[in-house]
Structure formats: C-alpha cells, structure tokens
Scaffold this active site. Structure first.
Site, PDB file in Angstrom:
ATOM      1  N   ARG A   9       0.761  -1.114  -0.091  1.00  0.00           N
ATOM      2  CA  ARG A   9       0.118   0.072   0.046  1.00  0.00           C
ATOM      3  C   ARG A   9       0.985   1.273  -0.079  1.00  0.00           C
ATOM      4  NH1 ARG A   9      -3.698   2.729   4.575  1.00  0.00           N
ATOM      5  NH2 ARG A   9      -4.724   4.433   3.311  1.00  0.00           N
ATOM      6  N   HIS A  10       0.501   2.400  -0.659  1.00  0.00           N
ATOM      7  CA  HIS A  10       1.214   3.627  -0.691  1.00  0.00           C
ATOM      8  C   HIS A  10       1.230   4.442   0.633  1.00  0.00           C
ATOM      9  CE1 HIS A  10      -2.466   5.991   0.065  1.00  0.00           C
ATOM     10  NE2 HIS A  10      -3.224   5.075  -0.768  1.00  0.00           N
ATOM     11  N   ARG A  59       0.307   8.789  -5.583  1.00  0.00           N
ATOM     12  CA  ARG A  59       0.866   8.199  -4.238  1.00  0.00           C
ATOM     13  C   ARG A  59       1.206   6.728  -4.215  1.00  0.00           C
ATOM     14  NH1 ARG A  59      -4.980   8.858  -4.779  1.00  0.00           N
ATOM     15  NH2 ARG A  59      -6.093   7.101  -4.040  1.00  0.00           N
ATOM     16  N   GLU A  83      -7.156   2.687  -6.864  1.00  0.00           N
ATOM     17  CA  GLU A  83      -8.204   2.533  -5.713  1.00  0.00           C
ATOM     18  C   GLU A  83      -9.576   2.520  -6.414  1.00  0.00           C
ATOM     19  OE1 GLU A  83      -8.904   1.405  -3.163  1.00  0.00           O
ATOM     20  OE2 GLU A  83      -7.986   2.609  -1.565  1.00  0.00           O
ATOM     21  N   HIS A 145      -3.567   0.513  -3.448  1.00  0.00           N
ATOM     22  CA  HIS A 145      -4.147   1.168  -2.539  1.00  0.00           C
ATOM     23  C   HIS A 145      -4.947   0.191  -1.360  1.00  0.00           C
ATOM     24  CE1 HIS A 145      -3.730   4.595  -5.381  1.00  0.00           C
ATOM     25  NE2 HIS A 145      -3.736   3.664  -6.132  1.00  0.00           N
TER      26      HIS A 145
END
Length: 210
Positions: A9-10, A59, A83, A145
């Site tokens: 995940r970012h 991101r 996302e 995400h």
C-alpha cells in the site's frame, strides 16, 4: 521455488490524515508518506524483487519508485491497480459521508462509486496478468491502495464475497505477501511492516478497525 507477489500500500497522504475518501483523486504523498516509502523500500529491496508494477496514481507510483531506485528496477504502470472509485464521496471526510448518506455509509456504497466486485475483479486480474510474466522463482511487487489490495487478494484467493470482510485493511506502506502453490494462491503475510495501529483508508469501516 514459487512465484511470490508483495502487495504494497502507498504511503500516507494529507487526505489520509484528514480521513477523506481519496478514490481516483490523484493525491500526493505527504512528508510522512515519503519517509514511510523510503523505509518500506529499504526492507523490501532485501527480498530482491524482480518486477515492480504500480497504480497510475502518484501516491502509489511514488511509493513504488522509492523501491525501484534501491532495487535497480523500472516501475511499470497499470491503471487496473487504482483504488476503488468513490463517486460523490471523493474528497469528503467520513463524518461528512455518514451525515449526508447514512444508508449508503452503512453499506459503504458510494453514489456513483465503483462496486466492490468490480474492484476485486480488475485488481486480481491485474495481479494474475503480471505474475504470469515472472520466472518460476520471481517476485513481483504491486504498489496499490488499501481497498484495492484487500479486495484483489480476497478475489485472487477465491474467497466468496460474503467472506471478503474477514480480511482486515492495510496501513500506509504496509504489505501483504502471496505465494502461488499447486492449488492456487495463498496468503503468507497480511498487513506486515508495522505494529498494529488505526488504519486510515478508503476501505470499509469494518476493514479499517484495529
């Protein structure tokens, strides 16, 4: 040896801190998120990834790029790793969402947003597609995400939709590890990389509780 996939995940964004639904809105990492990405990169580079693929949202891409620089790998981009789209909720806080759409909030279904089944299918299909390009002992890092990763993993493992909430969410710059076995994919680690802490994500309220 078996093919493995690390779903990363970012790092943190300002909207994470403000509890705003990000969805497809292209929000950058904040200073904390950049530091998180650097820390995650230093740990994951030791696993010697052979391929890195990222969501097209910055991101995630900037998080992946921190690893790419250390691992000496280019970062491929796949829009299917985005996302979950938040429709009318993007940019709003959870308090604003619950006040304006109490029924939809309870179901976590944004007006004009993306159904969870669609997200699960596109993310899991992307993981399968890129993993198919790995050597038998290769390692793929997917930068994506919170909700997208959780739903994609659930679908990849063949869990029925009613059991998808059994998988918790991921913290910023935490990751999950999948391995392909003779009977399909299995989850080796989930939300690794940090100690348990509250998760700020576009994911459902149930998935973000610790």
């Amino acid at each position: 040896m078996s093919r493995r996939v690390v779903c990363l995940r970012h790092g943190q964004t300002l909207w994470n801190v403000e509890h705003r639904f990000q969805g497809h809105t292209d929000i950058p990492l904040d200073a904390t998120g950049e530091a998180q990405a650097a820390r995650a990169a230093s740990l994951l580079a030791s696993l010697r990834p052979t391929m890195i693929v990222s969501s097209d949202l910055r991101r995630a891409y900037d998080t992946a790029s921190a690893l790419g620089r250390l691992a000496g790998l280019d970062v491929a981009v796949d829009k299917d790793l985005r996302e979950r789209g938040g429709g009318e909720w993007e940019g709003l806080t959870r308090e604003e969402i619950s006040a304006g759409w109490p029924r939809e909030f309870a179901a976590w279904e944004a007006p004009g947003g993306e159904p969870v089944a669609d997200v699960a299918e596109r993310v899991s299909s992307s993981i399968r597609r890129w993993a198919a390009e790995l050597d038998s002992d290769g390692m793929l890092v997917i930068a994506s995400h919170g909700a997208a990763i959780r739903l994609g993993i659930a679908r990849l493992m063949g869990l029925p939709e009613e059991l998808w909430p059994a998988l918790g969410g991921l913290g910023n710059c935490s990751w999950s590890v999948l391995e392909e076995g003779r009977k399909g994919w299995r989850l080796l680690e989930h939300n690794a990389g940090t100690l348990p802490e509250p998760i700020q994500s576009d994911d459902s309220p149930e998935a973000t509780q610790v």
